[in-house]
Scaffold this motif. Sequence first.
Motif, PDB file in Angstrom:
ATOM      1  N   ALA A  44      30.154  39.136  51.129  1.00 47.06           N
ATOM      2  CA  ALA A  44      29.466  38.723  52.827  1.00 47.06           C
ATOM      3  C   ALA A  44      30.798  39.502  53.573  1.00 47.06           C
ATOM      4  N   PRO A  45      30.485  39.650  54.554  1.00 50.31           N
ATOM      5  CA  PRO A  45      30.198  40.570  55.319  1.00 50.31           C
ATOM      6  C   PRO A  45      32.296  40.121  55.780  1.00 50.31           C
ATOM      7  N   GLN A  46      33.398  40.710  55.510  1.00 47.22           N
ATOM      8  CA  GLN A  46      34.736  40.509  55.545  1.00 47.22           C
ATOM      9  C   GLN A  46      35.422  41.375  56.514  1.00 47.22           C
ATOM     10  N   LEU A  47      34.944  40.052  58.030  1.00 45.43           N
ATOM     11  CA  LEU A  47      35.855  40.341  59.507  1.00 45.43           C
ATOM     12  C   LEU A  47      36.553  39.314  59.898  1.00 45.43           C
ATOM     13  N   THR A  48      37.112  39.861  60.706  1.00 42.99           N
ATOM     14  CA  THR A  48      37.777  38.423  62.345  1.00 42.99           C
ATOM     15  C   THR A  48      36.944  38.097  62.876  1.00 42.99           C
ATOM     16  N   ASN A  54      40.588  30.866  71.024  1.00 49.44           N
ATOM     17  CA  ASN A  54      40.345  32.509  71.227  1.00 49.44           C
ATOM     18  C   ASN A  54      41.790  32.304  70.373  1.00 49.44           C
ATOM     19  N   LYS A  55      41.851  32.302  68.853  1.00 47.12           N
ATOM     20  CA  LYS A  55      42.344  32.878  68.019  1.00 47.12           C
ATOM     21  C   LYS A  55      41.374  32.624  66.851  1.00 47.12           C
ATOM     22  N   SER A  56      42.153  34.463  65.795  1.00 44.91           N
ATOM     23  CA  SER A  56      41.402  34.764  64.648  1.00 44.91           C
ATOM     24  C   SER A  56      41.301  34.203  63.959  1.00 44.91           C
ATOM     25  N   VAL A  57      40.463  33.920  63.797  1.00 43.67           N
ATOM     26  CA  VAL A  57      39.602  33.728  62.233  1.00 43.67           C
ATOM     27  C   VAL A  57      39.414  34.308  61.095  1.00 43.67           C
ATOM     28  N   PRO A 108      26.793  34.670  69.792  1.00 36.08           N
ATOM     29  CA  PRO A 108      27.082  35.660  70.320  1.00 36.08           C
ATOM     30  C   PRO A 108      27.909  34.748  71.652  1.00 36.08           C
ATOM     31  N   ASP A 109      28.307  33.397  71.616  1.00 41.84           N
ATOM     32  CA  ASP A 109      28.588  32.762  72.698  1.00 41.84           C
ATOM     33  C   ASP A 109      30.621  32.959  72.893  1.00 41.84           C
ATOM     34  N   SER A 110      30.784  33.191  73.938  1.00 41.65           N
ATOM     35  CA  SER A 110      32.169  33.672  74.401  1.00 41.65           C
ATOM     36  C   SER A 110      32.928  32.108  73.567  1.00 41.65           C
ATOM     37  N   PRO A 111      34.010  32.596  73.109  1.00 40.18           N
ATOM     38  CA  PRO A 111      35.409  30.952  72.659  1.00 40.18           C
ATOM     39  C   PRO A 111      34.684  30.206  74.016  1.00 40.18           C
ATOM     40  N   ALA A 112      35.151  30.428  75.026  1.00 39.63           N
ATOM     41  CA  ALA A 112      35.197  29.465  76.438  1.00 39.63           C
ATOM     42  C   ALA A 112      33.574  28.680  76.081  1.00 39.63           C
ATOM     43  N   ALA A 113      32.747  29.583  76.081  1.00 36.65           N
ATOM     44  CA  ALA A 113      31.305  28.606  75.676  1.00 36.65           C
ATOM     45  C   ALA A 113      31.831  28.003  74.828  1.00 36.65           C
ATOM     46  N   LEU A 114      32.364  27.987  73.642  1.00 41.95           N
ATOM     47  CA  LEU A 114      31.858  27.207  72.616  1.00 41.95           C
ATOM     48  C   LEU A 114      33.027  26.301  72.968  1.00 41.95           C
ATOM     49  N   ALA A 115      33.959  26.683  73.212  1.00 41.62           N
ATOM     50  CA  ALA A 115      35.129  25.431  74.529  1.00 41.62           C
ATOM     51  C   ALA A 115      34.465  23.864  74.405  1.00 41.62           C
ATOM     52  N   SER A 128      33.444  32.542  67.327  1.00 40.05           N
ATOM     53  CA  SER A 128      32.070  33.962  68.745  1.00 40.05           C
ATOM     54  C   SER A 128      32.361  34.975  67.324  1.00 40.05           C
ATOM     55  N   ASP A 129      30.450  35.442  67.945  1.00 40.50           N
ATOM     56  CA  ASP A 129      30.858  36.960  67.398  1.00 40.50           C
ATOM     57  C   ASP A 129      30.183  37.417  69.229  1.00 40.50           C
ATOM     58  N   SER A 130      30.609  37.405  69.721  1.00 35.45           N
ATOM     59  CA  SER A 130      30.553  38.088  70.998  1.00 35.45           C
ATOM     60  C   SER A 130      29.749  39.550  70.490  1.00 35.45           C
ATOM     61  N   LYS A 131      30.698  40.329  69.759  1.00 36.02           N
ATOM     62  CA  LYS A 131      30.356  41.606  69.936  1.00 36.02           C
ATOM     63  C   LYS A 131      28.680  42.159  68.721  1.00 36.02           C
ATOM     64  N   LEU A 132      28.379  41.231  68.282  1.00 31.23           N
ATOM     65  CA  LEU A 132      26.969  41.322  67.473  1.00 31.23           C
ATOM     66  C   LEU A 132      28.074  41.660  65.621  1.00 31.23           C
ATOM     67  N   ALA A 133      29.115  41.857  66.230  1.00 31.99           N
ATOM     68  CA  ALA A 133      29.422  42.578  64.534  1.00 31.99           C
ATOM     69  C   ALA A 133      29.398  41.536  63.666  1.00 31.99           C
ATOM     70  N   LEU A 134      29.433  40.442  62.811  1.00 28.04           N
ATOM     71  CA  LEU A 134      29.166  39.589  61.950  1.00 28.04           C
ATOM     72  C   LEU A 134      27.662  39.737  62.108  1.00 28.04           C
ATOM     73  N   ALA A 135      26.718  39.205  63.095  1.00 21.42           N
ATOM     74  CA  ALA A 135      24.809  39.931  62.614  1.00 21.42           C
ATOM     75  C   ALA A 135      24.677  40.883  62.498  1.00 21.42           C
TER      76      ALA A 135
END
Length: 213
Positions: A44-48, A54-57, A108-115, A128-135
Amino acid sequence: MRFLTAISIIIIGFFVSPITHAAQVTNIESAPERVRPLLPGLDAPQLTLRNKDNKSVNLNNLYADNKATVIVVYRGGWCPYCSRQLAGIQKIEAQIAGYGAKIIAVSPDSPAALAKSKIDSPNYQLLSDSKLALAQALGVAYFLDEKTAKAYRDRMGVNFVDLDGQSKVALPVPAVFVVDKKGLVQFQYTNPNYKVRLDESVLLAAVKAASIL
């Protein structure tokens, strides 16, 4: 020619209005039917990613810290089918947690939208995967056709990730992955028809199987 192609790929980027996010195009298909999801048995992808605060996971830490991790890829909080899916999974959250597993729902929602979401649990969080890196890493990203992209923007007022600021819009195909403690995909469900989602009973069975490996 290969050199020129490589350079072209590198300089193509994404932009999200009103804040610009540069993201490299590496794996985005031309239609939902053409996506190639990551198969069971692969890493599985090992991304942050970022949570609603807006904190890193770090996904790799999640895999290692739990018996299983459920990754729910959805199109965004604006999508009613996605909202129903997230609510359905919320109903079985306690059962999934009982297997030592955690749920992350990524869009792709921003952290603000997720809130703005009412989902708030240590066992079930939105990322948030706003850059679609995980997708892209999961192999479920695709470009919308021009007509659909315009309809989504004009009628729904939703901002999407754009290619070069043009009308080409990228979204993820809704998908569910179950990853074991070692970071291996043990289950995958993807359907190009965004109206059809995975049944919760099937998800529970997949989580149970992955948690005992």
